[in-house]
Design an enzyme around this catalytic site. Structure first.
Site, mmCIF file in Angstrom:
data_model
loop_
_atom_site.group_PDB
_atom_site.id
_atom_site.type_symbol
_atom_site.label_atom_id
_atom_site.label_comp_id
_atom_site.label_asym_id
_atom_site.label_seq_id
_atom_site.Cartn_x
_atom_site.Cartn_y
_atom_site.Cartn_z
ATOM 1 C CG ASP A 86 -2.039 0.923 1.144
ATOM 2 O OD1 ASP A 86 -2.134 1.610 0.108
ATOM 3 O OD2 ASP A 86 -2.829 1.006 2.095
ATOM 4 C CG ASP A 121 -4.717 5.676 -2.089
ATOM 5 O OD1 ASP A 121 -3.721 5.714 -1.343
ATOM 6 O OD2 ASP A 121 -5.655 4.893 -1.917
ATOM 7 C CB CYS A 288 -13.239 -21.749 17.100
ATOM 8 S SG CYS A 288 -11.724 -21.835 16.134
ATOM 9 C CB CYS A 290 -8.233 -22.853 15.419
ATOM 10 S SG CYS A 290 -8.043 -21.646 16.741
ATOM 11 C CB CYS A 293 -10.249 -22.683 20.148
ATOM 12 S SG CYS A 293 -10.371 -20.989 19.580
HETATM 13 ZN ZN LIG Z 1 -10.060 -20.849 17.369
#
Ligand SMILES: [Zn+2]
Length: 528
Positions: A86, A121, A288, A290, A293
């Protein structure tokens, strides 16, 4: 630049964008990484499934200068993944003026071997009055023009760190930054001008504030104004990293989008889930599984020291984003993006409100396949506007019956196509010359001859629940019926009427066109 679309549904598409550092499969989320301080390194981001990152060229220029020119941005951030840079425009929005020339930044972006580069920009942000927003758009266009002139010029203005032969091999994809904020005319003007200049990838700027306020309708209008102006090029959306927005923006045709939300939210102890975020202290169970978690309980995560907690929470947030992008991609392949977006709409009224934009939208019709392997699901009145239904009604309006002496309208039965049913066979036995049509509140009139065409034979609609919705909620059915009757001027129109069509023909204009109305029961066919 090459961009190949493999699958599409609504305006969403699965594509392949070829960059100097590899192919990016889209739609893709591009995590923002700070060029100097990284909480989660691009190497880990790649392991989590993100093949591209975006970093700030202005900050890299200020902090590393010649070192970045010499080593290249990939070595600076420690990954050979695809790097988008950017320009620093966002810093203008955050901190006011920045002291750098557009050419300096463009030159720097080429020298550090950015794969996808943005000219300097001037983001319009949100809430800027029209005249001021126009000024920002003009400033951005001027910078964009200068940048492209520089990029295409043969004179060597690049430093010795890079020669032209090499430059051609590693030439970045240049991004046209569309500005204009919530002013659709400016967005359109900006998009068309950048397209004409020759920008290969278009990017919609300034939606961060709009998204922070959950102004999803304004966001959708911005995307649609830009996409409608330049329908065929790939599109990037700046600053979109809320899981709730992902299905919407992809369905409207954004191929890539970037955000630092995963880490910014983590810094505020905000835990992402598929439908939004929740403060970690309010969370008792993880929705979740993952690695983060699975490793901690909510309490344990909360008790980690701040720095570690930010990293773990950031990793979880990235998992949520990745899962959302994957779910949207699978919905595109399955032809179920419409169902998926509407399901998501239930998560927030402002999101559901924004979905009205899908009604009669050309870019959405163009991207929806003419045939799908699976049946479409029709749940609620809004489904009458799905592109498959619109397209089918269009086909029926051009349908020419072989015989206009007699028309039989018979309710849709569970077996598809209608011409393969016992009911059709019995009707034809009694009245061989009649034009037989069935009807469906979402699709309209279905002539038996084309009742095997998608989606007439490939839909599953609610039978009991819909009876509770009002007939007035299906205006497209009435339009379709009126048009079919008035265009074909049948001498005789016999309606076998279920509860739905009984309400429809209460309209005196339609009633006047019907010769005979029979109750829908087991004797109906013998009474024809
Ligand atoms: Zn998670």
């Amino acid at each position: 630049m090459s961009f190949e679309v493999r699958h599409s549904d609504l305006a969403g598409r699965i594509g392949k964008l070829v960059t100097p550092h590899g192919i990016l499969e889209t739609p893709a989320f591009i995590p923002v990484v700070h060029p100097v301080r990284q909480s989660i390194s691009p190497r880990i981001l790649r392991m989590l499934g993100f093949d591209a990152v975006i970093t700030n060229a202005y900050l890299a220029w200020k902090h590393y200068g010649d070192e970045a020119r010499k080593r290249g941005i990939h070595k600076i951030i420690g990954s050979d993944c695809i790097v988008m840079t950017d320009s620093g425009g966002y810093q203008v929005l955050e901190y006011g003026k920045i002291n750098v020339e557009p050419k300096t930044i463009a030159c720097f972006e080429m020298e550090i071997e950015s794969d996808i580069a943005v000219p300097l920009d001037k983001p319009t942000g949100f809430g800027l009055e029209h005249a001021k927003a126009k000024e920002y758009v003009e400033d951005t266009l001027k910078n964009a023009k200068e940048t492209l002139e520089l990029v295409n010029s043969k004179d060597s203005i690049l430093s010795n760190a890079i020669n032209h032969e090499r430059y051609h091999k590693i030439r970045p994809i240049w991004v046209g930054p569309i500005q204009g904020g919530e002013h659709p005319d400016l967005v359109e003007y900006s998009a068309k001008s950048l397209d004409k200049m020759g920008y290969e990838l278009m990017a919609i700027g300034s939606p961060v504030e709009v998204m922070e306020r959950y102004e999803f309708s304004i966001l959708s209008e911005m995307i649609v104004s830009a996409k409608t102006s330049v329908p065929n090029k790939p599109f990037h959306l700046f600053g979109a990293g809320h899981p709730l927005t992902i299905p919407l923006i992809v369905a409207l045709g954004c191929d890539t989008f970037d955000s630092a939300s995963y880490i910014l939210y983590a810094k505020e102890d905000r835990y992402m889930h598929a439908n939004g975020t929740i403060k970690l202290q309010d969370l008792y169970y993880f929705p979740c599984s993952c690695t983060v978690c699975s490793k901690f309980t909510t309490k344990e995560l909360l008790q980690l020291d701040k720095k570690q907690r930010i990293i773990e929470l950031g990793m979880h947030n990235l998992n949520v984003i990745r899962a959302e992008v994957s779910a949207v991609k699978q919905a595109i392949i399955d032809g179920r993006l419409w169902e998926y977006v509407l399901e998501k709409g239930r998560a927030h009224p402002k999101l559901m409100d924004a979905l009205y934009i899908f009604k009669n939208l050309e870019i959405v019709k163009d991207g929806t396949p003419r045939f799908k392997k699976r049946a479409i699901f029709l749940f609620e009145p809004f489904d009458q506007y799905r592109p498959e239904a619109e397209r089918f009604r269009g086909m029926v309006s051009n349908f020419k019956p072989a015989n206009t002496k007699k028309l039989i309208l018979y309710p849709e039965v569970d077996i598809h196509p209608f011409y393969a049913t016992t009911q059709y066979r019995l009707i034809k036995k009694r009245l061989p010359d009649a034009q037989v049509c069935t009807y469906n509140r979402f699709l309209g009139i279905i002539p038996a001859e084309i009742s095997d065409i998608f989606p007439a034979a490939h839909n599953l609609s609610l039978k009991n629940y819909v009876l509770q919705s009002r007939v007035e909620d299906y205006p497209m059915f009435k339009i379709s019926l009126e048009m079919f009757l008035s265009r074909n001027s049948f001498k005789e129109v016999i309606v076998v009427a279920d509860e739905f069509i009984k309400e429809i023909i209460k309209d005196p204009n339609i009633k006047a066109l019907c010769t005979k109305i029979l109750d829908f029961n087991s004797n109906a066919i013998s009474n024809l």
